[in-house]
Write a protein that holds these residues in place. Structure first.
Motif, mmCIF file in Angstrom:
data_model
loop_
_atom_site.group_PDB
_atom_site.id
_atom_site.type_symbol
_atom_site.label_atom_id
_atom_site.label_comp_id
_atom_site.label_asym_id
_atom_site.label_seq_id
_atom_site.Cartn_x
_atom_site.Cartn_y
_atom_site.Cartn_z
ATOM 1 N N UNK A 62 0.828 -1.206 0.000
ATOM 2 C CA UNK A 62 0.000 0.000 0.000
ATOM 3 C C UNK A 62 0.861 1.253 0.000
ATOM 4 N N UNK A 63 0.314 2.304 -0.610
ATOM 5 C CA UNK A 63 0.876 3.649 -0.490
ATOM 6 C C UNK A 63 -0.291 4.623 -0.473
ATOM 7 N N UNK A 64 -0.002 5.899 -0.261
ATOM 8 C CA UNK A 64 -1.093 6.880 -0.214
ATOM 9 C C UNK A 64 -1.815 6.988 -1.556
ATOM 10 N N UNK A 106 -0.932 -4.320 6.419
ATOM 11 C CA UNK A 106 -1.556 -4.145 7.734
ATOM 12 C C UNK A 106 -0.838 -3.061 8.545
ATOM 13 N N UNK A 107 0.484 -2.983 8.361
ATOM 14 C CA UNK A 107 1.224 -1.894 9.013
ATOM 15 C C UNK A 107 0.718 -0.548 8.501
ATOM 16 N N UNK A 108 0.532 -0.452 7.184
ATOM 17 C CA UNK A 108 0.063 0.805 6.587
ATOM 18 C C UNK A 108 -1.310 1.180 7.147
ATOM 19 N N UNK A 109 -2.217 0.214 7.233
ATOM 20 C CA UNK A 109 -3.555 0.485 7.759
ATOM 21 C C UNK A 109 -3.521 0.983 9.189
ATOM 22 N N UNK A 122 7.877 -5.071 11.317
ATOM 23 C CA UNK A 122 6.697 -5.686 10.718
ATOM 24 C C UNK A 122 6.604 -5.597 9.192
ATOM 25 N N UNK A 123 7.662 -5.167 8.526
ATOM 26 C CA UNK A 123 7.580 -5.033 7.076
ATOM 27 C C UNK A 123 8.366 -6.113 6.350
#
Length: 462
Positions: free
Chosen positions: A76-78, A221-224, A212-213
């Motif tokens: 994920x990214x913005x 999930x880290x991004x969320x 966690x990456x």
């Protein structure tokens, strides 16, 4: 106007000189990290604030489904945040019912009501860092309701869902009670406080990222959990102004340091362009490049040169009254009205459309014609292209052809290779002969050893 180019850009894979092309890079491709910076602040009533939080939840839902229900290996990214999405865009009625359930549970929380009251009662500007800080505190509550509702509906396995510490959240938000709010007179002082908090949050995010990456599933999930609040605030800036592409020029080319940086260590060249004066501005006429497929609009387009202003302050933008990219119907329905049809006070800024539009575009050019004071030796001017239709994402759609007659001269750098000079002169000679042109000039940049002064005597090579 001068445009510095490397010999490789002119003669190598891009063939800019033969094609007579000027490329418009995105803001992210430029060298100043503060290019296009919008100093957003949020000044609104409970209607627009509640609509902002609703929009936040709908955007979060999109990534939540991808992370928890759809299995793939995409990180994920913005850029994955669907800021144009509304509840009407959800595919099924059942889907809309799920989102409404999450919204109802979220807005029934007392801490959410307290935050809305806090936002509305502030008597100074609330800048972006503060909103990031407040949303970060509230974010685990958002995640909690998503996990609960989707597990109740059977879309995800019901695991051990940690109850948010509502008492702790309530204490946090109550530290900014109404008595304290009325004592605040300097919004920048508050912003400094939240800048410190953001630094701490960024450090925590980094520590979590290190742990966690390990793979894309963990990254999503880290991004969320950790990155979404700030990513969301960054992404919604696209609701204010369109993507912008610029082409950079300078009014002078006799600074050795500039040649060292922009002239590929003095091995490149400076193209000198002749401009046309119109409305007290220098202009350059460009055509859609034929070097790519499907040109968007044929014909000639006039680009004005905008002078860069240098300084260490930035244009403030009122987010709620600057949503210039949304059609009025959606703006009213999803931002300026509540569920009962009551209209936000923010709409008043748009009632005089001509005044609002002039103000809106004035700020646009203030943003994209601003650089930090440390760049002031550049004496930069730029051509600006606003991608209002979002059809310039491909780099090929951002190449424009200039008229050869507008290329007045070429200045060689002090260390430009001889073979590059010969190839450049040969290309120009062929172009001049094809149209019987005799006024093209070449110059050689040099530095006088007795004074350190840079000069550029003309070369008689044509």
């Amino acid at each position: 106007m001068y445009r510095f180019r490397s010999s490789d850009a002119l003669l190598g894979k891009h063939n800019e000189l033969i094609n007579q092309e000027i490329y418009f890079p995105s803001i992210d491709e430029l060298n100043d990290p503060m290019e296009g910076f919008k100093y957003l602040f949020f000044d609104g009533d409970s209607i627009v604030w509640k609509n902002l939080l609703s929009h936040y939840i709908i955007c979060f839902d999109h990534l939540f489904i991808l992370a928890y229900i759809v299995n793939d290996n995409t990180e994920f990214s913005e850029n994955d945040i669907p800021i144009w999405k509304t509840i009407e865009d959800l595919e099924t009625n059942e889907y809309r019912l799920i989102i409404n359930e999450i919204l109802n549970r979220f807005f029934s929380e007392k801490v959410v009501s307290d935050l809305l009251e806090y936002f509305e009662s502030r008597n100074t500007k609330i800048h972006q860092n503060e909103v990031i800080g407040q949303l970060t505190k509230l974010h685990l509550l958002v995640l909690y309701h998503f996990l609960n509702v989707y597990s109740e509906k059977g879309y995800i396995i019901k695991g051990q869902i940690k109850e948010p510490d509502r008492e702790k959240l309530s204490k946090y938000f109550s530290t900014w009670n109404k008595n304290q709010l009325h004592q605040i007179t300097d919004s920048h002082a508050v912003d400094t406080l939240f800048e410190v908090q953001k630094t701490i949050i960024d450090e925590i995010k980094l520590s979590f990222a290190i742990e966690h990456l390990a793979n894309p599933v963990q990254q999503r999930k880290w991004f969320l959990v950790n990155a979404f609040p700030e990513a969301y605030l960054n992404k919604i800036q696209e609701l204010v102004y369109p993507q912008v592409y610029v082409s950079c020029f300078m009014s002078e080319c006799l600074d050795p340091a500039i040649w060292g940086y922009y002239g590929s260590g003095h091995t490149g060249v400076a193209l000198k362009f002749k401009t046309t004066i119109d409305n007290n501005k220098d202009n350059l006429f460009l055509h859609e490049s034929s070097g790519h497929l499907n040109p968007i609009t044929p014909g000639q387009k006039k680009f004005a040169f905008y002078k860069i202003n240098y300084g260490n302050s930035f244009q403030e933008i009122d987010f709620f009254t600057s949503l210039g990219r949304l059609p009025m119907g959606k703006l009213m329905k999803y931002w300026y009205q509540d569920s009962n049809g009551k209209t936000s006070k923010c709409y008043e800024a748009l009632t005089n459309e001509e005044k609002w539009r002039n103000h809106y575009w004035d700020k646009f050019y203030n943003i994209y014609c601003r650089k930090l004071d440390s760049w002031n030796k550049e004496n930069e001017y730029r051509l600006i292209m606003a991608d209002t239709l979002k059809n310039r994402l491909d780099k090929g759609q951002r190449k424009f052809r200039y008229n050869f007659y507008d290329l007045e001269a070429i200045v060689f750098g002090k260390k430009t290779k001889l073979k590059d000079k010969i190839e450049i002169i040969s290309i120009i000679k062929q172009k001049c002969e094809a149209i019987h042109r005799t006024d093209f000039k070449f110059y050689q940049a040099d530095i006088l050893p007795n004074s350190g002064k840079m000069v550029m005597p003309e070369l008689e090579v044509l």
